[in-house]
Design a protein around this motif. Structure first.
Motif, PDB file in Angstrom:
ATOM      1  N   ALA A  69       0.831  -1.213   0.000  1.00  0.00           N
ATOM      2  CA  ALA A  69       0.000   0.000   0.000  1.00  0.00           C
ATOM      3  C   ALA A  69       0.860   1.255   0.000  1.00  0.00           C
ATOM      4  N   VAL A  70       1.950   1.244   0.781  1.00  0.00           N
ATOM      5  CA  VAL A  70       2.846   2.397   0.803  1.00  0.00           C
ATOM      6  C   VAL A  70       3.497   2.582  -0.568  1.00  0.00           C
ATOM      7  N   TYR A  71       3.967   1.482  -1.154  1.00  0.00           N
ATOM      8  CA  TYR A  71       4.586   1.545  -2.484  1.00  0.00           C
ATOM      9  C   TYR A  71       3.602   2.092  -3.515  1.00  0.00           C
ATOM     10  N   ASN A  72       2.358   1.622  -3.453  1.00  0.00           N
ATOM     11  CA  ASN A  72       1.347   2.047  -4.425  1.00  0.00           C
ATOM     12  C   ASN A  72       1.017   3.527  -4.292  1.00  0.00           C
ATOM     13  N   GLU A  73       1.130   4.069  -3.090  1.00  0.00           N
ATOM     14  CA  GLU A  73       0.852   5.494  -2.908  1.00  0.00           C
ATOM     15  C   GLU A  73       1.885   6.366  -3.601  1.00  0.00           C
ATOM     16  N   ILE A  74       3.081   5.807  -3.825  1.00  0.00           N
ATOM     17  CA  ILE A  74       4.152   6.581  -4.462  1.00  0.00           C
ATOM     18  C   ILE A  74       4.262   6.253  -5.943  1.00  0.00           C
ATOM     19  N   PHE A  75       4.272   4.969  -6.271  1.00  0.00           N
ATOM     20  CA  PHE A  75       4.577   4.566  -7.642  1.00  0.00           C
ATOM     21  C   PHE A  75       3.366   4.084  -8.431  1.00  0.00           C
ATOM     22  N   GLU A  76       2.250   3.966  -7.776  1.00  0.00           N
ATOM     23  CA  GLU A  76       0.978   3.753  -8.464  1.00  0.00           C
ATOM     24  C   GLU A  76       0.105   4.951  -8.115  1.00  0.00           C
ATOM     25  N   LEU A  77      -1.186   4.820  -8.153  1.00  0.00           N
ATOM     26  CA  LEU A  77      -2.058   5.971  -7.896  1.00  0.00           C
ATOM     27  C   LEU A  77      -2.950   5.753  -6.671  1.00  0.00           C
ATOM     28  N   GLY A  78      -2.410   5.055  -5.682  1.00  0.00           N
ATOM     29  CA  GLY A  78      -3.109   4.924  -4.412  1.00  0.00           C
ATOM     30  C   GLY A  78      -4.512   4.387  -4.562  1.00  0.00           C
ATOM     31  N   ARG A  79      -5.481   5.087  -3.987  1.00  0.00           N
ATOM     32  CA  ARG A  79      -6.873   4.637  -4.023  1.00  0.00           C
ATOM     33  C   ARG A  79      -7.492   4.739  -5.416  1.00  0.00           C
ATOM     34  N   LEU A  80      -6.833   5.470  -6.301  1.00  0.00           N
ATOM     35  CA  LEU A  80      -7.305   5.564  -7.686  1.00  0.00           C
ATOM     36  C   LEU A  80      -6.914   4.342  -8.515  1.00  0.00           C
ATOM     37  N   GLN A  81      -5.923   3.590  -8.044  1.00  0.00           N
ATOM     38  CA  GLN A  81      -5.357   2.527  -8.859  1.00  0.00           C
ATOM     39  C   GLN A  81      -6.372   1.466  -9.292  1.00  0.00           C
ATOM     40  N   PRO A  82      -7.321   1.043  -8.417  1.00  0.00           N
ATOM     41  CA  PRO A  82      -8.301   0.050  -8.887  1.00  0.00           C
ATOM     42  C   PRO A  82      -9.090   0.506 -10.114  1.00  0.00           C
ATOM     43  N   PHE A  83      -9.363   1.795 -10.211  1.00  0.00           N
ATOM     44  CA  PHE A  83     -10.089   2.305 -11.375  1.00  0.00           C
ATOM     45  C   PHE A  83      -9.180   2.331 -12.605  1.00  0.00           C
ATOM     46  N   VAL A  84      -7.899   2.673 -12.406  1.00  0.00           N
ATOM     47  CA  VAL A  84      -6.953   2.659 -13.513  1.00  0.00           C
ATOM     48  C   VAL A  84      -6.781   1.236 -14.042  1.00  0.00           C
ATOM     49  N   ASP A  85      -6.855   0.258 -13.152  1.00  0.00           N
ATOM     50  CA  ASP A  85      -6.694  -1.148 -13.548  1.00  0.00           C
ATOM     51  C   ASP A  85      -7.949  -1.730 -14.194  1.00  0.00           C
ATOM     52  N   ASP A  86      -9.074  -1.035 -14.071  1.00  0.00           N
ATOM     53  CA  ASP A  86     -10.340  -1.538 -14.621  1.00  0.00           C
ATOM     54  C   ASP A  86     -10.385  -1.265 -16.122  1.00  0.00           C
ATOM     55  N   PRO A  87     -10.422  -2.302 -16.958  1.00  0.00           N
ATOM     56  CA  PRO A  87     -10.401  -2.075 -18.412  1.00  0.00           C
ATOM     57  C   PRO A  87     -11.635  -1.355 -18.938  1.00  0.00           C
ATOM     58  N   GLU A  88     -12.699  -1.291 -18.136  1.00  0.00           N
ATOM     59  CA  GLU A  88     -13.914  -0.606 -18.579  1.00  0.00           C
ATOM     60  C   GLU A  88     -13.886   0.890 -18.295  1.00  0.00           C
ATOM     61  N   VAL A  89     -12.942   1.350 -17.494  1.00  0.00           N
ATOM     62  CA  VAL A  89     -12.869   2.773 -17.130  1.00  0.00           C
ATOM     63  C   VAL A  89     -12.130   3.552 -18.208  1.00  0.00           C
TER      64      VAL A  89
END
Length: 437
Positions: A69-89
């Motif tokens: 979770a800490v890594y994702n807050e820096i190098f991914e988009l934190g709480r936004l990441q599940p939406f970025v990973d959703d192919p329908e978004v």
């Protein structure tokens, strides 16, 4: 987790950021590897401190999830990441930490959950992403309240602060990174005849300008056209922020010079413009140049590249129709501070550009539900300036009854297209030839 995970992340993050700042590590891979080690140590320190204080401690599994979770807050988009990973978004629009709108590829729009506990936390998140994601670190502050950033391999981000009531963030998710012209036939953007026409135009090294409005799929269309280029041909892509990602498609494009513009520092120093990069690209032995979007003073060097060493180049720009592209180019030249005479600019366009492809986008409700379709609406062949000031055009494809492009006038370069593999029997006036079965 049996403890407050979000609180733990907030407590550990500043220490990780401080460690990264102190390390002075350069290079994306090196920064990420250093961060992983630092996060592991800081999470272990956090757990040990809780144990010494007699508080509940996470299990080994929870400890691993906390580090992720800490890594994702820096190098991914934190709480936004599940939406970025959703192919329908398709789009994510954040108007303050708790006003989050998600737009899906079928046109649906829904309110999402908060992406931070406060607007201040949202700003801090964006600052971290600006510092540690993308090719070069970018500032996001009161002094630099505008941010444009390519995140990962399929996401473009824009952010504002200080000039809006609350910090705002918009994310555009690229859903068709591997699209080719056959894919566009399958989704109704093209028919079989138009697919063959465009493939031949690319192989015949015709210079192409793609126009349309925001969200009409210009970048995806440029990628699909580029898929027709020989894999061994040397290309350059020039972009404000990476969106084409042709340099990552090594099975399709083996020799790509990918160039991304760079903003200046707070004193305005160190900027590298798209104008400069287009000029640089011509010195690196590229055969074609693909510009993600022409927005200003890069217009003239792009036209010069098309007119000299970059035959077969492709660019995109905003325009409301194929016929308006010349007026749009004139506006862009003026907004970029260029002092080129109108007649000179139009003569240059007439000599440089071969085709203008205009994209349409329909989003409406009907009795069957929401209709969301993108399509080629028209194609103009651009010819040298004739009796008028603007270049002459042939309306090769025009909008049919449903708005999709149908053949209209045989282009002057038809013999070249036939030599590049186009079957002229597919050019049937006013007929949409349909997609694949």
């Amino acid at each position: 987790m049996s403890f407050d995970a979000q609180r733990a992340v907030r407590e550990i993050l500043p220490k990780v950021t401080e460690a990264l700042d102190d390390a002075g590590t350069t290079g994306d891979d090196a920064i990420r590897e250093f961060a992983k080690a630092a996060i592991t140590n800081l999470v272990r320190e956090y757990v040990d401190n809780r144990a010494l204080a007699g508080k509940d401690v996470p299990s080994l599994t929870e400890e691993r999830l906390l580090a992720e979770a800490v890594y994702n807050e820096i190098f991914e988009l934190g709480r936004l990441q599940p939406f970025v990973d959703d192919p329908e978004v398709e789009n994510i629009d954040v108007n303050g930490c708790d006003q989050v709108w998600i737009t899906y590829s079928d046109g649906r729009k829904a309110l999402g959950p908060p992406v931070a506990d406060s607007d201040e936390e949202l700003v801090e998140n964006v600052r971290r992403w600006a510092a540690y994601q993308g090719q070069t670190a970018r500032d996001f502050s009161i002094a630099r309240p505008r941010l444009h950033l390519s995140v990962g391999h399929r996401t473009r981000m824009a952010a504002l602060m200080g000039v809006t009531p609350r910090p705002c963030l918009s994310i555009r998710r690229h859903g068709m990174l591997e699209a080719d012209l056959d894919d566009l036939v399958l989704n109704g953007t093209l028919d079989k005849g138009l697919r063959a026409f465009l493939g031949a135009a690319v192989r015949a090294r015709k210079d192409i300008v793609i126009t349309g409005g925001m969200g009409d799929g210009k970048t995806t269309f440029a990628r699909a056209l580029a898929a027709e280029i020989d894999p061994n041909e040397r290309l350059a892509t020039v972009e404000k922020e990476y969106e084409l990602f042709l340099h990552l498609q090594t099975d399709r494009h083996r020799d790509v010079l990918a160039l991304e513009a760079r903003e200046g520092n707070t004193e305005g120093l160190g900027a590298i413009t798209m104008h400069q990069l287009i000029e640089d690209a011509l010195r690196f032995n590229v055969r074609r140049i693909i510009v993600g979007e022409v927005r200003g003073d890069e217009l003239v060097p792009m036209l010069e590249a098309m007119n000299t060493g970059g035959n077969g180049s492709i660019c995109t720009m905003h325009a409301d129709s194929a016929d308006q592209v010349f007026a749009r180019m004139l506006i862009l030249a003026g907004s970029g501070g260029l002092t080129i005479a109108t007649d000179t600019l139009f003569r240059t366009i007439g000599m440089a550009v071969d085709f203008v492809i205009h994209l349409g986008h329909e989003l409406r409700h009907d009795i069957d539900g929401l209709v969301n379709r993108r399509y080629v609406a028209e194609i103009n062949e651009v010819l040298p300036t004739g009796d008028g000031l603007e270049p002459a055009v042939n309306h090769v494809y025009v909008p049919g009854p449903d708005g999709r492009a149908v053949p209209n006038t045989i282009p002057q370069c038809m013999n070249e297209l036939v030599a590049a593999g186009f079957d002229p029997d597919l050019f049937v006036p006013r007929v949409w030839s349909g997609g694949y079965a």
